[in-house]
Design a protein around this motif. Structure first.
Motif, PDB file in Angstrom:
ATOM      1  N   LEU A 383       0.753  -1.060   0.165  1.00 27.39           N
ATOM      2  CA  LEU A 383       0.096   0.181   0.054  1.00 27.39           C
ATOM      3  C   LEU A 383       0.869   1.335   0.007  1.00 27.39           C
ATOM      4  CD1 LEU A 383      -2.837   1.357   0.271  1.00 27.39           C
ATOM      5  CD2 LEU A 383      -2.471   1.084   2.717  1.00 27.39           C
ATOM      6  N   CYS A 387       1.033   3.728  -3.310  1.00 23.30           N
ATOM      7  CA  CYS A 387       0.613   5.291  -3.175  1.00 23.30           C
ATOM      8  C   CYS A 387       1.699   6.445  -2.935  1.00 23.30           C
ATOM      9  CB  CYS A 387      -0.123   5.617  -1.623  1.00 23.30           C
ATOM     10  SG  CYS A 387      -1.855   4.676  -1.792  1.00 23.30           S
ATOM     11  N   VAL A 392       0.189   6.173  -7.474  1.00 26.07           N
ATOM     12  CA  VAL A 392      -1.333   6.145  -7.383  1.00 26.07           C
ATOM     13  C   VAL A 392      -2.099   7.254  -6.770  1.00 26.07           C
ATOM     14  CG1 VAL A 392      -3.055   4.637  -6.446  1.00 26.07           C
ATOM     15  CG2 VAL A 392      -1.129   3.311  -7.558  1.00 26.07           C
ATOM     16  N   ASP A 393      -3.108   7.747  -7.064  1.00 27.71           N
ATOM     17  CA  ASP A 393      -3.750   8.358  -6.392  1.00 27.71           C
ATOM     18  C   ASP A 393      -4.818   7.841  -5.640  1.00 27.71           C
ATOM     19  OD1 ASP A 393      -5.472  10.582  -5.584  1.00 27.71           O
ATOM     20  OD2 ASP A 393      -6.432  10.903  -7.236  1.00 27.71           O
ATOM     21  N   CYS A 394      -4.269   7.844  -4.239  1.00 23.80           N
ATOM     22  CA  CYS A 394      -5.159   7.246  -3.117  1.00 23.80           C
ATOM     23  C   CYS A 394      -6.047   7.995  -2.347  1.00 23.80           C
ATOM     24  CB  CYS A 394      -3.791   6.496  -2.091  1.00 23.80           C
ATOM     25  SG  CYS A 394      -2.835   5.419  -2.588  1.00 23.80           S
ATOM     26  N   ILE A 397      -9.441   6.453  -1.044  1.00 27.90           N
ATOM     27  CA  ILE A 397      -9.313   5.783   0.489  1.00 27.90           C
ATOM     28  C   ILE A 397      -8.963   6.470   1.674  1.00 27.90           C
ATOM     29  CG2 ILE A 397      -8.651   3.488  -0.648  1.00 27.90           C
ATOM     30  CD1 ILE A 397      -5.873   3.859   0.013  1.00 27.90           C
ATOM     31  N   GLN A 398      -9.089   7.776   1.444  1.00 21.83           N
ATOM     32  CA  GLN A 398      -8.827   8.794   2.367  1.00 21.83           C
ATOM     33  C   GLN A 398     -10.154   9.064   3.334  1.00 21.83           C
ATOM     34  OE1 GLN A 398      -5.645   9.572   3.332  1.00 21.83           O
ATOM     35  NE2 GLN A 398      -5.422   8.086   1.941  1.00 21.83           N
ATOM     36  N   HIS A 412      -8.126  -1.191   1.675  1.00 24.79           N
ATOM     37  CA  HIS A 412      -7.384  -0.073   1.144  1.00 24.79           C
ATOM     38  C   HIS A 412      -6.485  -0.567   0.180  1.00 24.79           C
ATOM     39  CE1 HIS A 412      -8.620   2.680   4.596  1.00 24.79           C
ATOM     40  NE2 HIS A 412      -9.822   2.278   4.030  1.00 24.79           N
ATOM     41  N   TYR A 415      -7.713  -1.688  -3.316  1.00 27.63           N
ATOM     42  CA  TYR A 415      -7.879  -0.369  -3.892  1.00 27.63           C
ATOM     43  C   TYR A 415      -6.671   0.010  -4.787  1.00 27.63           C
ATOM     44  CZ  TYR A 415      -9.274   3.984  -5.880  1.00 27.63           C
ATOM     45  OH  TYR A 415      -9.579   5.104  -6.741  1.00 27.63           O
ATOM     46  N   ALA A 416      -5.640   0.203  -3.881  1.00 29.24           N
ATOM     47  CA  ALA A 416      -4.313   0.692  -4.276  1.00 29.24           C
ATOM     48  C   ALA A 416      -3.478  -0.141  -5.272  1.00 29.24           C
ATOM     49  CB  ALA A 416      -3.323   1.445  -3.092  1.00 29.24           C
ATOM     50  N   SER A 419      -5.234   0.120  -8.517  1.00 25.13           N
ATOM     51  CA  SER A 419      -5.085   1.317  -9.373  1.00 25.13           C
ATOM     52  C   SER A 419      -3.779   1.034 -10.192  1.00 25.13           C
ATOM     53  CB  SER A 419      -5.016   2.499  -8.206  1.00 25.13           C
ATOM     54  OG  SER A 419      -6.393   2.681  -7.872  1.00 25.13           O
ATOM     55  N   TYR A 420      -2.618   0.944  -9.120  1.00 24.27           N
ATOM     56  CA  TYR A 420      -1.310   0.528 -10.086  1.00 24.27           C
ATOM     57  C   TYR A 420      -1.453  -0.382 -10.964  1.00 24.27           C
ATOM     58  CZ  TYR A 420       3.667  -0.555 -10.511  1.00 24.27           C
ATOM     59  OH  TYR A 420       4.722  -0.877 -11.001  1.00 24.27           O
TER      60      TYR A 420
END
Length: 508
Positions: A383, A387, A392-394, A397-398, A412, A415-416, A419-420
């Motif tokens: 992760l 990020c 990666v635009d994380c 998940i904020q 989380h 998701y990351a 995206s990658y």
């Protein structure tokens, strides 16, 4: 004028909230037929850690009831079949039990239901005749204490109470049980108590795998089973089984009694001939079950009527007799480690273990998510890297963002990782993450959290593009977005109701 406006506004609130509050609740069954389980205090802390708000126990063990005190968890407690005789014979026995086992701990322990007896039609000795008198005596004891409206009395049943269950519209109670069923149903209807049933699509599949497909039992079927009498379409076995009970109740003119699923689940391990009992199938069934109960509105025969369900069970129980599957229904091992990952909110990512079907994807859309069982250190490292160095635009998940809930590392990281993976061509190597990631053909998107995909033209669809990706969401999520039997979106219904109310107000 004022009274007319008041009536309209009341109607508006009724319509509005009935349209949005469709979901049921999901709890856990805490069985203790084992010699290696943690103490009740530790078991209850485990339940709390999973954000589970409802639990069922099978007796009225004082140490267990005390462990639930001040937790906010709503509890179902039980009176076993072995106690039906004394409870049915003398009111004083029910009074004494309530005074000793319930009143000292209520309301610190939130007891909502008492189950009197369990699956009496399956009991080896004939206890059915004692059931209703015992239920009535427990109810009378509650009434004396002023709790008969706060704590409901019922009893649990297996599908063996039916003589027919397919097609669902032909569902009927077995006439040999009529001597206790009718007075019991009259008791439930009079006191607004639910009909409690233990439902297991696993057994329907295991007993007749040539007629019941695994996907249909797991809520994964892409085809539909049609009830020839009603034309209703069924995409999963659970709904068909529940509707068989609905039709049985309607056949006896008990249309207002609601159904509560007091047990359902799937075993993670079985004997050599129990090929359907695997961790992957158990995770798939229970994940889809939770999403179905939390997000969907009822069954084909009763759309919009929410059901509550309890997953069986919290732990594997090593003292249960029978096939290996009997001892392997738990979501957790007795040491409190997970048998498989399960999100009880119905919103989380399903991190299914890699297999031959999803580790190599030759064509079509794929996603990359966290491997079930990966260590927290590996997930955190992956992760952080995605990020950071992975660019990666994380943001999603904020906190307060669409993919923040459920707030756990596996979700989380998934998701990351994805995206990658999509940003780097959805190649197999881009989903490695030191063995913590794996590729899947099942879309992990949920609610407003949309996982990106790598398009055929080499571009990545943005995670926030819900419209473009919504058609690829799992069937349970897609069904949840429909708010009407006529295909009108829920927001459209709400707008129509609001507009109608405004027009009526102007008219008046």
């Amino acid at each position: 004028m004022r009274s007319s406006v008041a009536v309209i506004l009341a109607t508006f609130h009724l319509l509005l909230f009935s349209g949005f509050c469709n979901g049921g609740t999901v709890g856990i069954c805490y069985g203790r037929n084992a010699d290696d389980l943690p103490t009740p205090d530790k078991a209850v802390q485990l339940i709390k850690s999973q954000n589970i708000k409802y639990a069922r126990i099978y007796d009225s063990n004082i140490q267990v009831i005390k462990a639930f005190a001040n937790t906010g968890i709503e509890l179902v407690i039980g009176i076993p079949n072995s106690d039906l005789l004394p409870f049915s014979q003398f009111q004083s026995n029910a009074d004494t039990w309530l005074r000793n086992s319930v009143l000292p701990y209520y309301p610190a322990t939130k007891i909502n239901f008492i189950t009197v007896g369990a699956e009496v039609t399956e009991a080896p000795n004939n206890v059915s005749a004692m059931l209703v008198p015992a239920m009535q005596n427990v109810f009378t004891a509650l009434r004396k204490a002023g709790l008969h409206r706060r704590i409901k009395v019922s009893s649990t049943h297996s599908l063996g109470v039916l003589s027919r269950s397919f097609p669902p519209s032909a569902g009927a109670f077995n006439s040999k049980h009529a001597f206790f069923l009718r007075p019991m149903l009259e008791f439930l209807a009079e006191n607004d108590s639910p009909f409690m049933v233990d439902v297991y699509p696993y057994y329907a599949y295991a007993d007749s795998s040539s007629n019941v497909s695994l996907d249909y039992a797991l809520f994964e079927s892409s085809s539909e089973v049609i009830d020839p009498n009603t034309g209703l379409l069924y995409t999963n076995m659970l709904d068909a089984q529940i509707d068989a009970i609905n039709y049985a109740l309607m056949g006896l003119n008990f249309k207002t009694i609601k159904i509560m699923i007091t047990e359902t689940g799937w075993p993670s391990k079985g004997s050599p001939n129990e090929t359907g009992a695997t961790p992957d199938n158990a995770q798939t069934y229970n994940t889809n079950l939770i999403r179905h109960i939390v997000n969907d509105g009822g069954t084909p025969a009763k759309p919009g009527v929410a059901m509550d369900a309890y997953v069986f069970s919290l732990f594997n129980e090593n003292r249960k007799p029978g096939l290996d599957s009997e001892r392997n229904w738990g979501v957790f091992f007795p040491d409190q480690t997970s048998v498989y990952n399960l999100d009880f909110t119905g919103r989380g990512v399903v991190a299914r273990p890699p297999d031959a079907n999803n580790t190599t994807i030759s064509n079509g859309t794929s996603w990359c998510i966290a491997v079930m069982g990966a260590s927290e250190a590996d997930l955190q490292h992956g992760l952080d890297w995605a990020c950071g160095s992975g660019n990666v635009d994380c943001t999603p998940i904020q906190p307060k963002q669409p993919c923040f809930e459920p707030d756990n590392l596996a979700s989380h990281a998934s998701y990351a990782f994805n995206s990658y993976y999509q940003q780097n061509g959805a190649s197999e190597v881009a989903c490695a993450f030191g063995g913590a990631g794996f590729r899947t053909s099942k879309n992990p998107s949920y609610d407003s959290c949309i996982y990106a995909t790598f398009g055929a033209n080499g571009t990545t669809a943005a995670a926030g593009n819900a419209t473009a990706l919504s058609s690829a969401k799992p069937s349970s999520s897609t069904a949840a977005s429909s708010g009407s039997d006529f295909g009108v979106p829920t927001r459209g219904v709400a707008f129509f109701v609001i507009a109608s109310v405004v027009a009526l107000l102007l008219y008046l």
